[in-house]
Scaffold this motif. Structure first.
Motif: not given
Lengths: 268, 255
Positions: B54-55, B115, B117-121
């Motif tokens: 999901p990233m 990728s 982790l914070r890009s899971d948005s």
């Protein structure tokens, strides 16, 4: 007085807008190169605040930070230019309001709402970089609490929950936590509530926003490190302003597009 | 469901074929050939996405931009009656942009970054897609302002500028939405409106300021039509190159 009025009118010139936007484009390209060369100089800007950063990192590395000072001056001029131009044009629209329907008046104000939104966003940024209170390096273990500055509330780390990467598409993430979540208990003024803190999911308490900056363990199970979360706590008065600005800009954009569809295309 | 890796060279070959078809063979063949190129391009994007989900897949813009541009060209081709010469020239330029962008993505890849982790948005994904749609609109605006110089009659030139302006305006809308999404993501993830570790946001701002200049130039009519068209073409091109600069890596020869 007349000179001032003339100066204010000249400040709203669209030619000045064009010149400032071109200079700003060139300046931020310089900024891109400067940050690529010396990223470390700019990272403390978010935590130190504008003045402290300018007096330390900024003033002593002008070769790399000069673009930022130029950016501040250019943005200030752009804000004055936008304010003068917008006020003048809104005055004209409002003067002719008796001949316009409410919808027509609203759509005519669309571009000016967008311009006003830019001012609100810039003001939000300024407030954010001038007045934000920052607490960095707060580490919590399960069951431990932290009292926010000024006794604004207490946050307690209750439990660490996580989602582990499933599948085999990315080998490097196999078995690793990809969605960390910390169950928190927030207490303020005798009231308690539970909240879940995660990456991109801050929690708010009495004006403070609490962000997750790191966590452990990255891989659950086995002889791993203790469970811990690293927090980044901020009290930022600019957030409301720049989020309002974003909302206003979207509203203005909607009105402008309505104007385009309803009136301009018909005219064309 | 797993998606197999697809070589971008297939998409490149099909886009080149579409260009040849449009220029030499038959216009009727354009849609199937371009459609095939688009499918291969989308498969490459889907593969990268499936790897990172999901990233956010890193530096996907140079691969995604030709796909969005191809979509826009196909939609325009299917809704329009037989295109006039101007429209055909714009399509040729658009195909050329797709080819060059994809070739650059293949020769200067930066997809080796993992990728984070914070890009899971949702805002990270919205930033990528809105920005790519904006960039595709800008490219069509550049194409129209370039065709301005090929056409000779004043009426045709005026039509070209109107279309260039219209695409530029749509580009600014999507580009602004992309910047706002980035701002929201930055606030939720880091608590600040700008994350200074990544200077790519400054290139986005540079492109935004350039296009705002273009729009104001049009509204003020301070410059003549020819000067404005030249600035739309050259300034717009500079803005696009700048906005993609951060997504290209070191030269990697195809052999």
């Amino acid at each position: 007085m007349r000179i001032l009025a003339r100066f204010w009118k000249a400040l709203g010139s669209m030619n000045l807008t064009i010149l400032l936007c071109l200079l700003l484009a060139a300046d931020v390209v310089w900024g891109y190169a400067a940050i690529r060369w010396r990223t470390a100089l700019f990272i403390p800007l978010n935590d130190l605040g504008l003045f402290a950063w300018m007096q330390t990192y900024g003033r002593h590395n002008l070769t790399y930070t000069g673009w930022f000072f130029a950016l501040l001056v250019l943005l200030a001029l752009l804000a004055l230019n936008t304010a003068s131009c917008t006020l003048e044009r809104v005055r004209h629209v409002l003067a002719a309001r008796s001949s316009l329907s409410v919808v027509r008046l609203a759509v005519k104000l669309g571009p000016h709402v967008m311009h006003a939104a830019v001012l609100v966003i810039l003001l939000g940024y300024l407030a954010s970089y001038l007045y934000t209170e920052v607490v960095v390096g707060t580490v919590l273990l399960p069951g431990r609490s932290y009292t926010l500055p000024g006794d604004a509330g207490v946050i307690t780390f209750v439990e660490f929950r996580h989602e582990v990467y499933q599948g085999s598409r990315l080998k490097v993430f196999q078995g690793e936590v990809i969605r960390p979540e910390a169950a928190m208990m927030l207490s303020a003024k005798g009231r308690q509530r539970e909240a879940i803190l995660g990456f991109n999911q801050p929690v708010r308490l009495n004006g403070y926003s609490i962000h997750l900056s790191d966590f452990a363990p990255k891989k659950p199970g086995g002889m791993r490190l203790n469970k811990r979360i690293d927090l980044h706590i901020r009290k930022d008065p600019g957030v409301v302003l720049y989020l309002t600005g974003i909302g206003m800009f979207c509203l203005g954009l909607g009105l402008y597009m309505l104007d385009w569809r309803m009136y301009r295309e018909v005219r064309q | 469901m797993t998606i197999a890796p697809v070589s971008l060279y297939w998409a490149l070959a099909l886009y080149a074929a579409a260009l040849v078809v449009l220029r030499i063979v038959s216009r009727r063949l354009l849609l199937p050939v371009l459609g095939a190129g688009l499918v291969v391009n989308c498969l490459a994007v889907a593969y990268r996405y499936s790897q990172a989900w999901p990233m956010l897949p890193m530096h996907l813009a140079p691969v995604l931009t030709p796909a969005v541009l191809a979509c826009l060209v196909m939609v325009r081709s299917s809704v329009q009656a037989p295109p006039d010469t101007r429209e055909r020239q714009v399509r040729q330029l658009a195909l050329l942009f797709m080819f060059v962008c994809l070739l650059a993505a293949q020769l200067f890849p930066k997809d080796f970054y993992l990728s984070f982790l914070r890009s899971d948005s949702i805002f990270a994904h919205a930033m990528l897609f809105a920005g790519t749609v904006g960039r595709a609109c800008f490219l069509l605006s550049i194409a129209w302002s370039t065709v301005f110089f090929i056409r000779s009659s004043a009426e045709e030139r005026s039509v070209c500028m109107r279309r260039a302006l219209s695409w530029a305006a749509w580009g600014v809308v999507f580009w602004t939405l992309s910047m706002f999404s980035g701002e929201m993501w930055s606030y939720l993830g880091w608590g600040t409106p700008v994350v200074w570790d990544d200077p790519a946001i400054l290139l986005m701002m540079a492109a935004w300021f350039l296009y705002i200049t273009l729009l104001h130039l049009h509204f003020s009519r301070a410059w003549g039509l020819r000067a404005r068209a030249l600035f739309f073409a050259m300034g717009g091109f500079a803005a696009i190159v700048l906005s993609l600069l951060a997504d290209f890596g070191p030269f990697r020869p195809p052999w």
